[in-house]
Design a protein around this motif. Sequence first.
Motif, PDB file in Angstrom:
ATOM      1  N   ARG A  77       0.815  -1.203   0.000  1.00 38.12           N
ATOM      2  CA  ARG A  77       0.000   0.000   0.000  1.00 38.12           C
ATOM      3  C   ARG A  77       0.854   1.262   0.000  1.00 38.12           C
ATOM      4  NH1 ARG A  77      -5.407  -0.762   3.710  1.00 38.12           N
ATOM      5  NH2 ARG A  77      -6.280  -2.502   2.527  1.00 38.12           N
ATOM      6  N   GLN A  78       2.107   1.109   0.368  1.00 36.47           N
ATOM      7  CA  GLN A  78       3.006   2.256   0.387  1.00 36.47           C
ATOM      8  C   GLN A  78       3.541   2.488  -1.027  1.00 36.47           C
ATOM      9  OE1 GLN A  78       6.231   1.875   3.157  1.00 36.47           O
ATOM     10  NE2 GLN A  78       6.816   4.025   3.011  1.00 36.47           N
ATOM     11  N   ARG A  79       3.227   3.648  -1.576  1.00 39.57           N
ATOM     12  CA  ARG A  79       3.620   3.935  -2.948  1.00 39.57           C
ATOM     13  C   ARG A  79       4.984   4.612  -2.982  1.00 39.57           C
ATOM     14  NH1 ARG A  79      -1.268   5.308  -6.934  1.00 39.57           N
ATOM     15  NH2 ARG A  79      -2.732   3.736  -6.218  1.00 39.57           N
ATOM     16  N   ASN A  80       5.963   3.913  -3.532  1.00 40.92           N
ATOM     17  CA  ASN A  80       7.274   4.501  -3.755  1.00 40.92           C
ATOM     18  C   ASN A  80       7.960   3.727  -4.872  1.00 40.92           C
ATOM     19  OD1 ASN A  80       8.446   2.111  -2.563  1.00 40.92           O
ATOM     20  ND2 ASN A  80       8.148   3.020  -0.524  1.00 40.92           N
ATOM     21  N   PHE A  81       9.113   4.228  -5.286  1.00 42.41           N
ATOM     22  CA  PHE A  81       9.804   3.627  -6.424  1.00 42.41           C
ATOM     23  C   PHE A  81      10.182   2.173  -6.151  1.00 42.41           C
ATOM     24  CE2 PHE A  81      13.914   2.505  -8.324  1.00 42.41           C
ATOM     25  CZ  PHE A  81      13.555   2.507  -9.663  1.00 42.41           C
ATOM     26  N   LYS A  82      10.683   1.894  -4.942  1.00 38.98           N
ATOM     27  CA  LYS A  82      11.123   0.534  -4.617  1.00 38.98           C
ATOM     28  C   LYS A  82       9.977  -0.465  -4.742  1.00 38.98           C
ATOM     29  CE  LYS A  82      12.599  -2.300  -0.703  1.00 38.98           C
ATOM     30  NZ  LYS A  82      12.853  -2.314   0.758  1.00 38.98           N
ATOM     31  N   ASN A  83       8.819  -0.141  -4.154  1.00 44.35           N
ATOM     32  CA  ASN A  83       7.689  -1.067  -4.195  1.00 44.35           C
ATOM     33  C   ASN A  83       7.157  -1.247  -5.615  1.00 44.35           C
ATOM     34  OD1 ASN A  83       7.649  -1.736  -1.457  1.00 44.35           O
ATOM     35  ND2 ASN A  83       6.391   0.040  -0.931  1.00 44.35           N
ATOM     36  N   ARG A  84       7.133  -0.162  -6.381  1.00 42.57           N
ATOM     37  CA  ARG A  84       6.674  -0.283  -7.769  1.00 42.57           C
ATOM     38  C   ARG A  84       7.632  -1.156  -8.578  1.00 42.57           C
ATOM     39  NH1 ARG A  84       1.851   0.041 -10.418  1.00 42.57           N
ATOM     40  NH2 ARG A  84       2.388  -0.531 -12.539  1.00 42.57           N
ATOM     41  N   ALA A  85       8.931  -0.959  -8.354  1.00 46.93           N
ATOM     42  CA  ALA A  85       9.913  -1.767  -9.073  1.00 46.93           C
ATOM     43  C   ALA A  85       9.778  -3.247  -8.711  1.00 46.93           C
ATOM     44  CB  ALA A  85      11.321  -1.268  -8.765  1.00 46.93           C
ATOM     45  N   LEU A  86       9.587  -3.532  -7.423  1.00 49.60           N
ATOM     46  CA  LEU A  86       9.415  -4.924  -6.993  1.00 49.60           C
ATOM     47  C   LEU A  86       8.154  -5.541  -7.578  1.00 49.60           C
ATOM     48  CD1 LEU A  86      10.527  -4.626  -3.261  1.00 49.60           C
ATOM     49  CD2 LEU A  86      11.705  -5.900  -5.072  1.00 49.60           C
ATOM     50  N   PRO A 141       5.063   6.222 -21.073  1.00 52.03           N
ATOM     51  CA  PRO A 141       4.995   6.951 -19.804  1.00 52.03           C
ATOM     52  C   PRO A 141       4.279   8.300 -19.876  1.00 52.03           C
ATOM     53  CG  PRO A 141       7.118   7.339 -20.812  1.00 52.03           C
ATOM     54  CD  PRO A 141       6.372   6.407 -21.735  1.00 52.03           C
ATOM     55  N   ASP A 142       3.731   8.664 -21.031  1.00 50.62           N
ATOM     56  CA  ASP A 142       3.152  10.008 -21.199  1.00 50.62           C
ATOM     57  C   ASP A 142       2.219  10.395 -20.057  1.00 50.62           C
ATOM     58  OD1 ASP A 142       4.354   9.376 -23.602  1.00 50.62           O
ATOM     59  OD2 ASP A 142       2.905  10.494 -24.797  1.00 50.62           O
ATOM     60  N   ALA A 143       1.248   9.512 -19.779  1.00 49.09           N
ATOM     61  CA  ALA A 143       0.231   9.836 -18.784  1.00 49.09           C
ATOM     62  C   ALA A 143       0.857  10.008 -17.401  1.00 49.09           C
ATOM     63  CB  ALA A 143      -0.831   8.745 -18.753  1.00 49.09           C
ATOM     64  N   ALA A 144       1.786   9.121 -17.044  1.00 49.98           N
ATOM     65  CA  ALA A 144       2.408   9.183 -15.717  1.00 49.98           C
ATOM     66  C   ALA A 144       3.301  10.408 -15.568  1.00 49.98           C
ATOM     67  CB  ALA A 144       3.217   7.913 -15.457  1.00 49.98           C
ATOM     68  N   VAL A 145       4.030  10.763 -16.611  1.00 49.03           N
ATOM     69  CA  VAL A 145       4.896  11.944 -16.570  1.00 49.03           C
ATOM     70  C   VAL A 145       4.051  13.210 -16.484  1.00 49.03           C
ATOM     71  CG1 VAL A 145       6.568  13.308 -17.881  1.00 49.03           C
ATOM     72  CG2 VAL A 145       6.803  10.814 -17.775  1.00 49.03           C
ATOM     73  N   HIS A 146       2.961  13.222 -17.231  1.00 42.27           N
ATOM     74  CA  HIS A 146       2.117  14.424 -17.331  1.00 42.27           C
ATOM     75  C   HIS A 146       1.548  14.843 -15.984  1.00 42.27           C
ATOM     76  CE1 HIS A 146       0.140  17.268 -19.991  1.00 42.27           C
ATOM     77  NE2 HIS A 146      -0.983  17.100 -19.320  1.00 42.27           N
ATOM     78  N   VAL A 147       1.195  13.867 -15.151  1.00 44.77           N
ATOM     79  CA  VAL A 147       0.600  14.196 -13.843  1.00 44.77           C
ATOM     80  C   VAL A 147       1.617  14.103 -12.701  1.00 44.77           C
ATOM     81  CG1 VAL A 147      -1.702  13.503 -14.560  1.00 44.77           C
ATOM     82  CG2 VAL A 147      -0.215  11.815 -13.476  1.00 44.77           C
ATOM     83  N   GLY A 148       2.880  13.870 -13.054  1.00 43.98           N
ATOM     84  CA  GLY A 148       3.922  13.896 -12.045  1.00 43.98           C
ATOM     85  C   GLY A 148       4.183  12.596 -11.319  1.00 43.98           C
ATOM     86  N   LEU A 149       3.629  11.479 -11.806  1.00 45.70           N
ATOM     87  CA  LEU A 149       3.885  10.193 -11.154  1.00 45.70           C
ATOM     88  C   LEU A 149       5.322   9.731 -11.360  1.00 45.70           C
ATOM     89  CD1 LEU A 149       0.667   8.085 -11.827  1.00 45.70           C
ATOM     90  CD2 LEU A 149       1.585   8.730  -9.601  1.00 45.70           C
ATOM     91  N   ILE A 150       5.879  10.049 -12.519  1.00 44.72           N
ATOM     92  CA  ILE A 150       7.276   9.729 -12.808  1.00 44.72           C
ATOM     93  C   ILE A 150       8.012  11.042 -13.067  1.00 44.72           C
ATOM     94  CG2 ILE A 150       8.884   8.483 -14.298  1.00 44.72           C
ATOM     95  CD1 ILE A 150       6.674   6.569 -15.042  1.00 44.72           C
ATOM     96  N   ARG A 151       9.055  11.288 -12.264  1.00 47.63           N
ATOM     97  CA  ARG A 151       9.823  12.529 -12.412  1.00 47.63           C
ATOM     98  C   ARG A 151      11.312  12.272 -12.685  1.00 47.63           C
ATOM     99  NH1 ARG A 151       6.342  14.089  -8.008  1.00 47.63           N
ATOM    100  NH2 ARG A 151       4.969  15.798  -8.598  1.00 47.63           N
ATOM    101  N   ASN A 152      11.795  11.119 -12.265  1.00 46.61           N
ATOM    102  CA  ASN A 152      13.206  10.802 -12.427  1.00 46.61           C
ATOM    103  C   ASN A 152      13.573  10.687 -13.907  1.00 46.61           C
ATOM    104  OD1 ASN A 152      15.596   8.988 -12.739  1.00 46.61           O
ATOM    105  ND2 ASN A 152      15.556   9.045 -10.506  1.00 46.61           N
ATOM    106  N   PRO A 153      14.539  11.490 -14.393  1.00 48.27           N
ATOM    107  CA  PRO A 153      14.896  11.461 -15.826  1.00 48.27           C
ATOM    108  C   PRO A 153      15.328  10.084 -16.315  1.00 48.27           C
ATOM    109  CG  PRO A 153      15.847  13.393 -14.754  1.00 48.27           C
ATOM    110  CD  PRO A 153      15.283  12.528 -13.660  1.00 48.27           C
ATOM    111  N   LYS A 154      16.048   9.336 -15.467  1.00 46.71           N
ATOM    112  CA  LYS A 154      16.478   8.001 -15.874  1.00 46.71           C
ATOM    113  C   LYS A 154      15.288   7.072 -16.036  1.00 46.71           C
ATOM    114  CE  LYS A 154      21.112   8.214 -13.837  1.00 46.71           C
ATOM    115  NZ  LYS A 154      22.032   7.621 -12.845  1.00 46.71           N
ATOM    116  N   MET A 155      14.303   7.183 -15.127  1.00 44.24           N
ATOM    117  CA  MET A 155      13.102   6.357 -15.230  1.00 44.24           C
ATOM    118  C   MET A 155      12.301   6.726 -16.472  1.00 44.24           C
ATOM    119  SD  MET A 155      13.002   4.073 -12.960  1.00 44.24           S
ATOM    120  CE  MET A 155      11.319   3.579 -13.310  1.00 44.24           C
ATOM    121  N   ILE A 156      12.230   8.008 -16.763  1.00 44.88           N
ATOM    122  CA  ILE A 156      11.496   8.446 -17.952  1.00 44.88           C
ATOM    123  C   ILE A 156      12.152   7.879 -19.211  1.00 44.88           C
ATOM    124  CG2 ILE A 156      10.871  10.455 -19.354  1.00 44.88           C
ATOM    125  CD1 ILE A 156      10.579  12.008 -16.701  1.00 44.88           C
ATOM    126  N   ARG A 157      13.481   7.901 -19.255  1.00 46.26           N
ATOM    127  CA  ARG A 157      14.186   7.350 -20.425  1.00 46.26           C
ATOM    128  C   ARG A 157      13.960   5.842 -20.543  1.00 46.26           C
ATOM    129  NH1 ARG A 157      18.261  11.092 -18.961  1.00 46.26           N
ATOM    130  NH2 ARG A 157      19.450   9.499 -17.838  1.00 46.26           N
TER     131      ARG A 157
END
Length: 420
Positions: A77-86, A141-157
């Motif tokens: 339930r905790q939303r962060n990069f680590k949990n999403r990656a797992l 990633p368009d939708a996620a970047v647009h609303v700020g869910l993904i901000r890390n440039p490496k993740m976007i690439r």
Amino acid sequence: MRILIYSYNYHPEPIGIAPLMTELAEGLAKKGHTVRVVTAMPWYPNSEISPDYRGKLYLTEERNGVKIQRSFVWISRQRNFKNRALFEISFVILSFFQVLNGSRPDVIFLTIPGLPVCVPAAILSWLYQTPIVLNLQDILPDAAVHVGLIRNPKMIRLFTWLENFAYKTATKISVISDGFTENLLGKKVPREKIIEIPNWVDINFIKPLDQEKNYFREENNLNGKFVVLYSGNIALTQPLEILIDAAVQLNHIEDIAIVIVGKQEALERLERYCHRKKATNVILKPFQPRHKLPEMLAAANVGMVMQKHNVISFNMPSKIQLLLASGRAIIASVPANGTAARAIEKSGGGLVVPPEDSEALASAIEHLYLNPQLVKSLGEKGREYAKQVYNFEPILERYEELLLSMKKPIKKLNQLNKLL
């Protein structure tokens, strides 16, 4: 024909992509095809694996003629990069072995979100010499970047690379609206790869019902009320606080009730907001069982569609088809230039108001409250449009035709080697 549906979500998950993939799989099975679904243990929308499925690495079921092969996913339930990656990594790896535990499919039907699964799907396509039909329910990633869910440039690439990889390895790409087509063409995806097939609704399941002796009205003391209903996801792109602000402005009309149905965790946040705003005419309820959905929708006079002003234009909420089919008038607080606004205006089944404008929203609700004949007319037009445009049976035939056209094996080894 042997069809493999590769999807993160499936029955018994009650909302989102799961009901769509379930209806598609079972519809194809009824037409005589051998359908296998590779999916996760049920986890959405509560962000936890359902009790009956906990403690299992793999599970195979059969339901309505469909073989369902499930695998464990890491979910928190905790939303962060680590949990999403797992979450992504667990599904990508474990689901791959589930796919291998079955006969060679004639076609792989891969639904997006999410993007990382396009890699094992491409490997399977090469191993089996089997085409991929990529079904886009969202553009990442368009939708996620647009609303700020993904901000890390490496993740976007990384996600941009995965997106391009998914498009190149797909034989055909099915999209749910013209906005998706425009987006893909702008990314140099060949037009001949793209086919538009809208999401659907089972008009025999979701249909206008009488409000008398309606369980949802009776349980929530709504008899005699003008009910405005929002049911669905409550996340970054759905500003439900605006609906509560509009409710406060309508407190003087005792017959109006605003009902919000969603995930318990989100409702707790909205409940605090209601207390702060003294919104006494708002009722918050958890998601209802899927089989009760038609009656819940019938309890409403008006159904709500909510988006923030910065939602990317191609976003098309699946609740639109449901509300139209239920014969409910719609108020859509959405960007005027978006796919959702165009769909509602074409249907004639609702009103579009500016997003994140509580005064405009309150005015639209009051306008419909004072004009019951307009509410009836909008509902009737919406129902008729749903029958003509979003009826499941003709859309199922279009998907069957698409999948059958893919049956001839294709050679993808050289293409995959170049991409990798």
